[in-house]
Design a protein around this motif. Sequence first.
Motif, mmCIF file in Angstrom:
data_model
loop_
_atom_site.group_PDB
_atom_site.id
_atom_site.type_symbol
_atom_site.label_atom_id
_atom_site.label_comp_id
_atom_site.label_asym_id
_atom_site.label_seq_id
_atom_site.Cartn_x
_atom_site.Cartn_y
_atom_site.Cartn_z
ATOM 1 N N ARG A 149 7.663 150.681 69.028
ATOM 2 C CA ARG A 149 7.687 152.050 68.497
ATOM 3 C C ARG A 149 7.843 152.107 66.983
ATOM 4 N NH1 ARG A 149 10.810 154.281 73.762
ATOM 5 N NH2 ARG A 149 8.968 154.119 75.071
ATOM 6 N N GLY A 150 7.611 150.967 66.330
ATOM 7 C CA GLY A 150 7.499 151.001 64.880
ATOM 8 C C GLY A 150 8.657 150.452 64.069
ATOM 9 N N VAL A 151 9.704 149.964 64.705
ATOM 10 C CA VAL A 151 10.813 149.379 63.943
ATOM 11 C C VAL A 151 10.346 148.028 63.398
ATOM 12 C CG1 VAL A 151 13.171 148.487 64.067
ATOM 13 C CG2 VAL A 151 12.566 150.585 65.283
ATOM 14 N N ALA A 152 10.548 147.815 62.134
ATOM 15 C CA ALA A 152 10.093 146.582 61.480
ATOM 16 C C ALA A 152 10.762 145.361 62.102
ATOM 17 C CB ALA A 152 10.402 146.636 59.993
ATOM 18 N N ILE A 153 9.980 144.302 62.270
ATOM 19 C CA ILE A 153 10.507 143.067 62.848
ATOM 20 C C ILE A 153 11.630 142.504 61.973
ATOM 21 C CG2 ILE A 153 8.891 141.422 61.805
ATOM 22 C CD1 ILE A 153 10.100 141.416 65.476
ATOM 23 N N SER A 154 11.577 142.756 60.677
ATOM 24 C CA SER A 154 12.636 142.263 59.775
ATOM 25 C C SER A 154 13.980 142.938 60.093
ATOM 26 C CB SER A 154 12.256 142.493 58.308
ATOM 27 O OG SER A 154 12.008 143.870 58.072
ATOM 28 N N LEU A 155 13.950 144.213 60.469
ATOM 29 C CA LEU A 155 15.191 144.907 60.846
ATOM 30 C C LEU A 155 15.737 144.365 62.167
ATOM 31 C CD1 LEU A 155 14.363 148.616 59.945
ATOM 32 C CD2 LEU A 155 15.898 147.053 58.749
ATOM 33 N N LEU A 156 14.839 144.122 63.114
ATOM 34 C CA LEU A 156 15.271 143.560 64.396
ATOM 35 C C LEU A 156 15.790 142.135 64.210
ATOM 36 C CD1 LEU A 156 12.408 144.955 66.629
ATOM 37 C CD2 LEU A 156 14.799 145.681 66.620
ATOM 38 N N GLN A 157 15.151 141.385 63.344
ATOM 39 C CA GLN A 157 15.606 140.025 63.039
ATOM 40 C C GLN A 157 17.043 140.065 62.524
ATOM 41 O OE1 GLN A 157 13.134 138.033 60.117
ATOM 42 N NE2 GLN A 157 14.818 136.708 59.500
ATOM 43 N N LYS A 158 17.326 140.961 61.628
ATOM 44 C CA LYS A 158 18.685 141.096 61.084
ATOM 45 C C LYS A 158 19.653 141.569 62.173
ATOM 46 C CE LYS A 158 21.267 143.393 57.450
ATOM 47 N NZ LYS A 158 21.247 144.331 56.327
ATOM 48 N N TYR A 159 19.241 142.532 62.979
ATOM 49 C CA TYR A 159 20.081 143.082 64.038
ATOM 50 C C TYR A 159 20.480 142.013 65.057
ATOM 51 C CZ TYR A 159 21.768 146.573 67.390
ATOM 52 O OH TYR A 159 22.548 147.312 68.235
ATOM 53 N N PHE A 160 19.506 141.144 65.402
ATOM 54 C CA PHE A 160 19.753 140.095 66.390
ATOM 55 C C PHE A 160 20.326 138.817 65.764
ATOM 56 C CE2 PHE A 160 16.212 142.254 68.920
ATOM 57 C CZ PHE A 160 17.101 142.889 69.771
ATOM 58 N N HIS A 161 20.500 138.801 64.438
ATOM 59 C CA HIS A 161 21.033 137.630 63.718
ATOM 60 C C HIS A 161 20.133 136.407 63.895
ATOM 61 C CE1 HIS A 161 24.669 139.830 62.805
ATOM 62 N NE2 HIS A 161 24.793 140.129 64.084
ATOM 63 N N HIS A 162 18.822 136.625 63.828
ATOM 64 C CA HIS A 162 17.873 135.519 63.910
ATOM 65 C C HIS A 162 17.526 135.061 62.500
ATOM 66 C CE1 HIS A 162 16.389 137.072 68.080
ATOM 67 N NE2 HIS A 162 17.505 136.368 68.173
ATOM 68 N N SER A 163 17.198 133.793 62.360
ATOM 69 C CA SER A 163 16.907 133.259 61.027
ATOM 70 C C SER A 163 15.459 133.496 60.592
ATOM 71 C CB SER A 163 17.245 131.770 60.958
ATOM 72 O OG SER A 163 16.574 131.064 61.974
ATOM 73 N N THR A 164 14.539 133.690 61.546
ATOM 74 C CA THR A 164 13.140 133.919 61.179
ATOM 75 C C THR A 164 12.527 135.046 62.019
ATOM 76 O OG1 THR A 164 12.242 132.356 62.794
ATOM 77 C CG2 THR A 164 12.835 131.459 60.624
ATOM 78 N N ARG A 165 11.454 135.597 61.479
ATOM 79 C CA ARG A 165 10.691 136.615 62.222
ATOM 80 C C ARG A 165 10.111 136.013 63.490
ATOM 81 N NH1 ARG A 165 6.747 140.261 58.970
ATOM 82 N NH2 ARG A 165 5.791 139.812 60.949
ATOM 83 N N ALA A 166 9.634 134.777 63.369
ATOM 84 C CA ALA A 166 9.032 134.098 64.527
ATOM 85 C C ALA A 166 10.050 133.958 65.656
ATOM 86 C CB ALA A 166 8.502 132.729 64.118
ATOM 87 N N GLU A 167 11.294 133.674 65.313
ATOM 88 C CA GLU A 167 12.346 133.557 66.325
ATOM 89 C C GLU A 167 12.550 134.894 67.049
ATOM 90 O OE1 GLU A 167 17.120 132.392 66.619
ATOM 91 O OE2 GLU A 167 16.162 132.526 64.655
ATOM 92 N N THR A 168 12.516 135.975 66.293
ATOM 93 C CA THR A 168 12.697 137.308 66.882
ATOM 94 C C THR A 168 11.520 137.666 67.781
ATOM 95 O OG1 THR A 168 14.003 137.970 64.968
ATOM 96 C CG2 THR A 168 13.167 139.736 66.369
#
Length: 188
Positions: A149-168
Amino acid sequence: MEYVDALRNTKDISNIKRYLKKHSERDYVLFVFGINTGLKITEMLPLQVKDVMDSQNEVKNFIEIPQKEGLLGKDVYVNKQVKIALRHYIKELMLNNDDYLFASIKTKQPISRQQAYRIIHDAAIEVGIQGKIGTNSMRKTFGYHAYKRGVAISLLQKYFHHSTRAETLKYLGISKDEVIKTEIDVNL
């Protein structure tokens, strides 16, 4: 820990909600809370009524999750779906400030992670969902639908405490080649 899937189909989400609502208000609220906040089950289970209600007995707009295990604390947004479910649940069960939201009927202590897993897993089986579904499916469902629904993967990466976009993306079960039509509207 076993790998589990996100619930991608909103009909599956609705079916689980309906099933849980019919069987247990607590279990229904656990599911609605999980898919709409993206919290880990270990962050949800210790929550008490006073953590989600303000001094005017209204559900807070943000819930504060304390810092732990080297991670910063965070404020988690509480959307309309969660507010409605919490308000009804707390009122119907006449819960007090010190009561746990997801308490065992027998002990009045929070249910275990294993019990929470059984609740979500068994509900998925009962409504005929194929795939591996567990408590982490709620978190992944939140992330998948937020991304869709449009939330940037970078925000989700930070939210989930992942080190990379690919990990998210991998965590959410989204391949590089997958085409997702973005809907800018989170309302699970």
